[in-house]
Enzyme design. Structure first.
Site: not given
Length: 217
Positions: A49, A97
């Site tokens: 990701s 993230k």
């Protein structure tokens, strides 16, 4: 000195030695636990990701001290514990993230780009030029997705997205990250050995290394 006295002295010395060993081990464990709890902690990347910034099996240290003295900033890569929404989906492990929007900011997705306070966010430092940001990836979890319409980020909360926008389950889908969930900022990568250094490198440098080392997205 009699034989009995010599044996007693030797036994006492051995006991003192093992006591000192136990103390040393105990203090070392306490020191290591303190560092892990309050200063830094090692993490391992298990998904794609955050590609190309972070590759699967990269290992890095998370700086836990920085946010004791300041707040997360846009563009920083953070590690956080699952939010309430993610816990409902049975997620237990930490996420990683990039901070995209800060408390009080207005965010929307339009024409494949992120807009913050009605201005397109420049993300060329870490996204490839053709990267498209949309909510089409949000097939599971919260419906409708969090960024299906413009939102204002609540106080003490942050919007975070993955760098690999076509393969990242992130704030577009499930929402914001409360400040208290943030464990720390991704700092130094220590594995693989041929890519040691700061995690948050410019995309131009990453492209060079991907090309030379045969890594792929």
């Amino acid at each position: 000195m009699s034989r009995r006295q010599h044996q007693a002295s030797l036994s006492s010395s051995q006991q003192n030695f093992w006591i000192e060993v136990a103390k040393t081990i105990g203090l070392s464990l306490i020191f290591a636990f303190s560092i892990r709890t309050f200063a830094a902690q090692a993490f391992n990347i298990v998904s794609g990701s955050m590609e190309p910034t972070l590759q699967i099996n990269d290992k890095f240290l998370v700086d836990k001290v920085r946010y004791y003295f300041g707040e997360p900033q846009r563009g920083e890569i953070v590690v956080f514990s699952p939010t309430e929404e993610l816990q409902k989906e049975q997620y237990q492990d930490a996420f990683i993230k990039r901070v995209i929007a800060l408390p009080g900011e207005r965010v929307k997705i339009k024409d494949g780009k992120v807009y913050v306070n009605n201005k397109p966010l420049r993300e060329d430092k870490y996204l490839i030029s053709e990267e498209w940001t949309s909510i089409d990836i949000c097939k599971t979890g919260k419906q409708p997705p969090y960024l299906s319409q413009p939102v204002t980020i609540p106080p003490n909360s942050y919007l975070v997205l993955g760098d690999n926008r076509i393969n990242s389950y992130d704030g577009r889908c499930w929402g914001i990250v409360p400040r208290n969930n943030i464990i720390g900022r991704a700092g130094v990568r220590f594995w693989p050995l041929n890519n040691i250094g700061k995690v948050n490198k410019r995309l131009s440098n990453l492209r060079f290394k991907i090309s030379n080392w045969g890594l792929s997205r």
